[in-house]
Design a protein around this motif. Structure first.
Motif, PDB file in Angstrom:
ATOM      1  N   LYS A   1       0.848  -1.330  -0.038  1.00  3.04           N
ATOM      2  CA  LYS A   1       0.141  -0.096   0.051  1.00  3.04           C
ATOM      3  C   LYS A   1       0.752   1.284  -0.015  1.00  3.04           C
ATOM      4  CE  LYS A   1      -4.035  -1.742   2.489  1.00  3.04           C
ATOM      5  NZ  LYS A   1      -4.693  -1.757   3.895  1.00  3.04           N
ATOM      6  N   GLU A   2       1.917   1.068   0.735  1.00  5.66           N
ATOM      7  CA  GLU A   2       2.950   2.242   0.930  1.00  5.66           C
ATOM      8  C   GLU A   2       4.059   2.708  -0.281  1.00  5.66           C
ATOM      9  OE1 GLU A   2       4.237   1.832   4.781  1.00  5.66           O
ATOM     10  OE2 GLU A   2       2.182   2.161   5.839  1.00  5.66           O
ATOM     11  N   VAL A   3       4.497   1.580  -0.749  1.00  4.93           N
ATOM     12  CA  VAL A   3       5.471   1.839  -1.695  1.00  4.93           C
ATOM     13  C   VAL A   3       5.016   1.845  -3.154  1.00  4.93           C
ATOM     14  CG1 VAL A   3       7.749   1.033  -2.390  1.00  4.93           C
ATOM     15  CG2 VAL A   3       7.155   0.808   0.003  1.00  4.93           C
ATOM     16  N   PRO A   4       5.178   2.853  -3.920  1.00  7.40           N
ATOM     17  CA  PRO A   4       4.613   2.964  -5.488  1.00  7.40           C
ATOM     18  C   PRO A   4       5.504   2.013  -6.140  1.00  7.40           C
ATOM     19  CG  PRO A   4       4.879   5.287  -4.540  1.00  7.40           C
ATOM     20  CD  PRO A   4       5.618   4.252  -3.496  1.00  7.40           C
TER      21      PRO A   4
ATOM     22  N   ARG B   1      15.774  -9.233  -1.080  1.00  9.90           N
ATOM     23  CA  ARG B   1      14.296  -9.940  -0.994  1.00  9.90           C
ATOM     24  C   ARG B   1      13.528  -9.114  -2.190  1.00  9.90           C
ATOM     25  NH1 ARG B   1      16.902 -13.183   1.521  1.00  9.90           N
ATOM     26  NH2 ARG B   1      16.716 -13.941   3.316  1.00  9.90           N
ATOM     27  N   LEU B   2      12.715 -10.047  -2.722  1.00  8.84           N
ATOM     28  CA  LEU B   2      11.541  -9.424  -3.654  1.00  8.84           C
ATOM     29  C   LEU B   2      10.347  -9.819  -3.190  1.00  8.84           C
ATOM     30  CD1 LEU B   2      13.153 -10.150  -7.121  1.00  8.84           C
ATOM     31  CD2 LEU B   2      13.784  -8.027  -5.613  1.00  8.84           C
ATOM     32  N   LEU B   3       9.439  -8.687  -3.275  1.00  8.77           N
ATOM     33  CA  LEU B   3       8.050  -8.788  -3.133  1.00  8.77           C
ATOM     34  C   LEU B   3       7.437  -8.632  -4.398  1.00  8.77           C
ATOM     35  CD1 LEU B   3       5.529  -9.211  -1.131  1.00  8.77           C
ATOM     36  CD2 LEU B   3       5.857  -6.685  -0.811  1.00  8.77           C
ATOM     37  N   LEU B   4       6.525  -9.525  -4.893  1.00 12.43           N
ATOM     38  CA  LEU B   4       5.767  -9.537  -6.101  1.00 12.43           C
ATOM     39  C   LEU B   4       4.425  -8.923  -5.808  1.00 12.43           C
ATOM     40  CD1 LEU B   4       6.999 -12.774  -7.806  1.00 12.43           C
ATOM     41  CD2 LEU B   4       8.253 -10.729  -7.650  1.00 12.43           C
ATOM     42  N   THR B   5       4.216  -7.907  -6.537  1.00 15.79           N
ATOM     43  CA  THR B   5       2.931  -7.102  -6.178  1.00 15.79           C
ATOM     44  C   THR B   5       1.694  -7.155  -7.324  1.00 15.79           C
ATOM     45  OG1 THR B   5       3.688  -4.914  -6.936  1.00 15.79           O
ATOM     46  CG2 THR B   5       4.254  -5.710  -4.630  1.00 15.79           C
ATOM     47  N   GLU B   6       2.455  -7.408  -8.496  1.00 18.02           N
ATOM     48  CA  GLU B   6       1.328  -7.361  -9.612  1.00 18.02           C
ATOM     49  C   GLU B   6       0.987  -8.779 -10.197  1.00 18.02           C
ATOM     50  OE1 GLU B   6      -0.507  -4.700 -10.786  1.00 18.02           O
ATOM     51  OE2 GLU B   6       0.425  -3.450  -9.075  1.00 18.02           O
ATOM     52  N   PRO B   7      -0.041  -8.958 -10.922  1.00 13.49           N
ATOM     53  CA  PRO B   7      -0.417 -10.291 -11.782  1.00 13.49           C
ATOM     54  C   PRO B   7       0.866 -10.611 -12.627  1.00 13.49           C
ATOM     55  CG  PRO B   7      -2.353  -9.052 -11.397  1.00 13.49           C
ATOM     56  CD  PRO B   7      -1.232  -8.284 -11.072  1.00 13.49           C
ATOM     57  N   ALA B   8       1.168  -9.807 -13.305  1.00 20.19           N
ATOM     58  CA  ALA B   8       2.216 -10.163 -14.422  1.00 20.19           C
ATOM     59  C   ALA B   8       3.556 -10.666 -13.896  1.00 20.19           C
ATOM     60  CB  ALA B   8       2.607  -8.874 -15.179  1.00 20.19           C
ATOM     61  N   GLN B   9       4.071 -10.145 -12.794  1.00 21.46           N
ATOM     62  CA  GLN B   9       5.427 -10.806 -12.224  1.00 21.46           C
ATOM     63  C   GLN B   9       4.961 -11.991 -11.457  1.00 21.46           C
ATOM     64  OE1 GLN B   9       4.491  -7.520 -12.319  1.00 21.46           O
ATOM     65  NE2 GLN B   9       6.288  -6.663 -13.048  1.00 21.46           N
ATOM     66  N   ILE B  10       3.553 -12.195 -10.875  1.00 17.83           N
ATOM     67  CA  ILE B  10       3.606 -13.281 -10.117  1.00 17.83           C
ATOM     68  C   ILE B  10       3.129 -14.627 -10.951  1.00 17.83           C
ATOM     69  CG2 ILE B  10       1.446 -14.450  -8.686  1.00 17.83           C
ATOM     70  CD1 ILE B  10       1.060 -11.574  -7.431  1.00 17.83           C
TER      71      ILE B  10
ATOM     72  N   ASP C   1       6.306  -1.153  -9.611  1.00 20.27           N
ATOM     73  CA  ASP C   1       5.574  -1.629 -10.838  1.00 20.27           C
ATOM     74  C   ASP C   1       5.386  -3.138 -11.082  1.00 20.27           C
ATOM     75  OD1 ASP C   1       5.348   1.010 -12.265  1.00 20.27           O
ATOM     76  OD2 ASP C   1       7.504   1.175 -12.642  1.00 20.27           O
ATOM     77  N   GLY C   2       5.302  -3.439  -9.676  1.00 20.31           N
ATOM     78  CA  GLY C   2       5.125  -5.128  -9.839  1.00 20.31           C
ATOM     79  C   GLY C   2       6.242  -5.710  -8.917  1.00 20.31           C
ATOM     80  N   ILE C   3       6.975  -4.969  -8.715  1.00 22.84           N
ATOM     81  CA  ILE C   3       8.337  -5.847  -7.678  1.00 22.84           C
ATOM     82  C   ILE C   3       8.941  -4.722  -6.587  1.00 22.84           C
ATOM     83  CG2 ILE C   3      10.523  -6.972  -7.341  1.00 22.84           C
ATOM     84  CD1 ILE C   3      10.312  -7.658 -10.339  1.00 22.84           C
ATOM     85  N   ILE C   4       8.649  -5.084  -5.382  1.00 22.41           N
ATOM     86  CA  ILE C   4       9.378  -4.037  -4.426  1.00 22.41           C
ATOM     87  C   ILE C   4      10.653  -4.807  -3.875  1.00 22.41           C
ATOM     88  CG2 ILE C   4       8.980  -3.007  -1.968  1.00 22.41           C
ATOM     89  CD1 ILE C   4       5.981  -3.019  -2.680  1.00 22.41           C
ATOM     90  N   HIS C   5      11.729  -4.181  -3.811  1.00 27.69           N
ATOM     91  CA  HIS C   5      12.856  -4.843  -3.307  1.00 27.69           C
ATOM     92  C   HIS C   5      12.939  -4.244  -1.690  1.00 27.69           C
ATOM     93  CE1 HIS C   5      17.383  -4.037  -2.884  1.00 27.69           C
ATOM     94  NE2 HIS C   5      17.216  -5.554  -2.782  1.00 27.69           N
ATOM     95  N   TYR C   6      13.268  -5.036  -0.822  1.00 28.80           N
ATOM     96  CA  TYR C   6      13.719  -4.897   0.300  1.00 28.80           C
ATOM     97  C   TYR C   6      14.899  -5.678   0.698  1.00 28.80           C
ATOM     98  CZ  TYR C   6      11.408  -8.626   2.438  1.00 28.80           C
ATOM     99  OH  TYR C   6      10.952 -10.042   2.976  1.00 28.80           O
ATOM    100  N   ARG C   7      15.506  -5.084   1.877  1.00 31.52           N
ATOM    101  CA  ARG C   7      16.925  -5.850   2.482  1.00 31.52           C
ATOM    102  C   ARG C   7      16.635  -6.758   3.764  1.00 31.52           C
ATOM    103  NH1 ARG C   7      19.316  -0.637   0.578  1.00 31.52           N
ATOM    104  NH2 ARG C   7      19.871  -1.373  -1.732  1.00 31.52           N
TER     105      ARG C   7
END
Ligand code: HEM
Length: 543
Positions: A97-100, A115-124, A102-108
């Motif tokens: 919700k907080e991080v704009p 670590r990657l968090l997949l957020t959109e249908p295409a990436q999933i 395009d389908g992948i959020i990167h965190y450490r």
């Protein structure tokens, strides 16, 4: 920190210290060989840490340009605690919700691991379907679960998985599930009978549903999976139930036990003088013994009976594709994956119905209108599958429950080779999170009321019929069973079982939360269960 790098550092330090000690004695004149080794170990570790914590993540990582959450706890802890958030998956939802992105959020994570968090249908879709064999379950999770499940379908990878899945698939075909509906229905009726009997002994009408729910789903998987009535609803002290309840009951101690498995080698954890180690050993040994007995019993019965059995074990035995040990592993998998998951979904459905009396009323009306008497439909030759699948509100309530309370709230995959996700380069070893809890509740995919229980989103306003995508635009917005070759093989089984349980339960009882002021929180390690149980106040209704 990668174990391989530690070993490399050890040997490089050894080589450096030997060279310095024997060939450059003037550089370290006063130290012994061991002392020189320690000095080199310290120097190499320091360089390694600087590389690991600063140089790689900020200057070399292929993900350094991707969007990231704020609020890191420094290079050692970083965003590591995210994966332990409660309810499981909720911190990932906050991030989405907080991080704009395009389908992948990167965190450490800890030690600045990517670590990657997949957020959109295409990436999933790319990870679960199009490149599913480039990604595997993480080795830590596999090591942890293998203790309980052996090498069944859930744990294998690559060609072995493809082979096993092909052999097991016929047991989960729609035709076969249709044949199992009478089992689901009659066991649901038996459940309500057992609850009514307990209510007779109680003045306040309060029962703890999760325990009943575990019993009935164990009885169902016993009959449908093994062709054997375990009868745990009649015998609360059943050994199988006791073992699984002990393993799966969410406690803080088990949470710590699970987390340690993610961080340290299994052998090290097993060496700890921890009572839980002993309990895990005893319960898993007992489960294996019970499954071995099931297999032997079934083989003997199949030799004696000429009639074809429809349970899953009979189908696997007829395929001749598994050794006895292989069958034990599959049984362990089906018993664990097949009872606790649906049990949890049913428990959450009752919770949502108890909190939403209008939905409950509408559902009960639909059930009573279409099913005259619950006992009749198991005895008559009625097409129960056709009947239950045609009830729009029943299906909508089940779908909405599965969306809001996915039994496996967090899943992850490790890249087995250098690959890519929708064009983003992903080196081998990268861990990506696929989070049903967060995707299923993401307002970007489900609208502003994403976190509200609204079964109507699963009903087509034009036709009044159930739709199978909710109000979302893509299949990948609903991840409760995941998708692709590693999706839940038991999805149709679970959906059918849940329909029957919810229909008979809601048709039989009016329900309220026993304590309307108490929040029920989901917890658990792999599956999500209500912490402290699900206490409901029930009133039997005429049906
Ligand atoms: C509401 C009920 C259920 C839910 C939410 C559920 C969910 C899932 C999910 C998310 C996975 C994939 C896990 C991952 O790869 O990370 C999975 C796999 C699996 N499930 Fe289910 N499950 C349910 C019921 C069942 C039932 C009833 C059975 C069997 C009778 C079953 C058997 C399996 C098996 C064998 C796999 C491994 C499939 C493979 O890797 O090829 N599940 N389930």
């Amino acid at each position: 920190m990668a174990r391989q790098s530690q070993i490399q550092i050890f040997f490089v330090s050894l080589a450096e210290s030997a060279i310095s000690f024997y060939f450059l004695p003037r550089v370290f004149p006063t130290t012994t060989l061991a002392g020189t080794f320690l000095i080199f170990l310290l120097i190499n570790w320091s360089f390694y840490f600087v590389y690991l914590l600063i140089i790689y993540p900020f200057f070399l990582s292929p993900f350094r340009h991707l969007p990231k959450p704020g609020g890191s706890y420094g290079p050692i802890i970083a965003h590591g605690p995210i994966m332990f958030s409660q309810p499981p998956g909720s911190a990932f939802l906050r991030m989405m919700k907080e991080v704009p992105n395009d389908g992948i959020i990167h965190y450490r994570s800890f030690f600045h691991e990517d670590r990657l968090l997949l957020t959109e249908p295409a990436q999933i879709g790319d990870v679960l379907v199009h490149k599913s064999y480039d990604f595997e379950k993480s080795p830590w999770i596999r090591t942890f679960l293998r203790q309980f499940l052996g090498d069944g379908l859930l744990m294998t990878e690559g060609d072995e998985h493809k082979h096993q899945r092909k052999q097991i698939m016929p047991a989960f075909s729609f035709r076969h599930i249709k044949e199992l509906y009478p089992v689901f229905w009659s066991k649901s009726v038996e459940l309500c009978g057992a609850i009514k009997a307990e209510l007779l002994e109680k003045k306040d009408g309060v029962i703890e549903l999760n325990h009943f729910s575990t019993q009935v789903t164990m009885d169902i998987i016993g009959l449908a999976g093994l062709g054997r009535d375990i009868g745990s609803l009649r015998n609360a002290d059943d050994e199988l139930i006791k073992n699984y309840e002990e393993i799966l009951e969410p406690t803080a101690e088990k949470g710590i036990y699970f987390v340690l498995h993610l961080m340290f080698p299994l052998r090290l954890i097993k060496m700890l003088p921890w009572k839980l180690n002993e309990r895990v050993k005893i319960t898993t040994k007992s489960l294996k013994r019970i499954c071995r007995e099931f297999v032997q019993e079934k083989k003997a019965r199949m030799k004696m009976q000429s009639e074809e059995q429809i349970d899953i074990l009979s189908i696997l035995l007829r395929s001749n594709a598994f050794s006895d040990d292989g069958l034990v592993d599959q049984l362990l998998t089906f018993l664990a994956a097949g009872h606790e998951t649906t049990s949890s979904a049913f428990t959450w459905a009752s919770h949502l119905l108890a909190l939403n009396p209008d939905v409950q009323k509408r559902l009960r009306a639909e059930i009573h209108e279409n099913i005259a008497l619950p006992r009749d439909i198991s005895s008559e030759k009625i097409d129960i599958a056709g009947l239950l699948e045609s009830l729009p509100y029943l299906n909508a309530v089940c779908n909405e429950t599965l969306r809001l309370y996915p039994t496996i709230p967090v899943s992850s995959r490790v890249a087995t080779r250098d690959t890519s996700i929708c064009g983003q380069y992903v080196p081998a070893g990268t861990l990506s999170f696929i989070v049903p809890w967060a995707i299923n509740r993401n307002p970007r995919l489900w609208g502003e009321d994403a976190e509200k229980f609204r079964p109507e989103r699963w009903i087509d306003p034009g036709t009044g019929r159930a739709n199978y995508i909710g109000s979302a635009d893509s299949n990948y917005s609903f991840l409760t069973f995941l998708h692709g070759p590693r999706s839940c093989i038991g999805e149709k089984f679970a959906r059918a079982e849940l329909r029957a349980l919810v229909a008979v339960f809601c048709g039989s009882f009016e329900m309220q939360m026993a304590d309307p002021n108490k929040m029920v929180k989901p917890g658990g390690t792999i599956t999500s269960k209500p912490i402290g149980g699900m206490w409901l106040r029930l009133h039997p209704v005429a049906w």
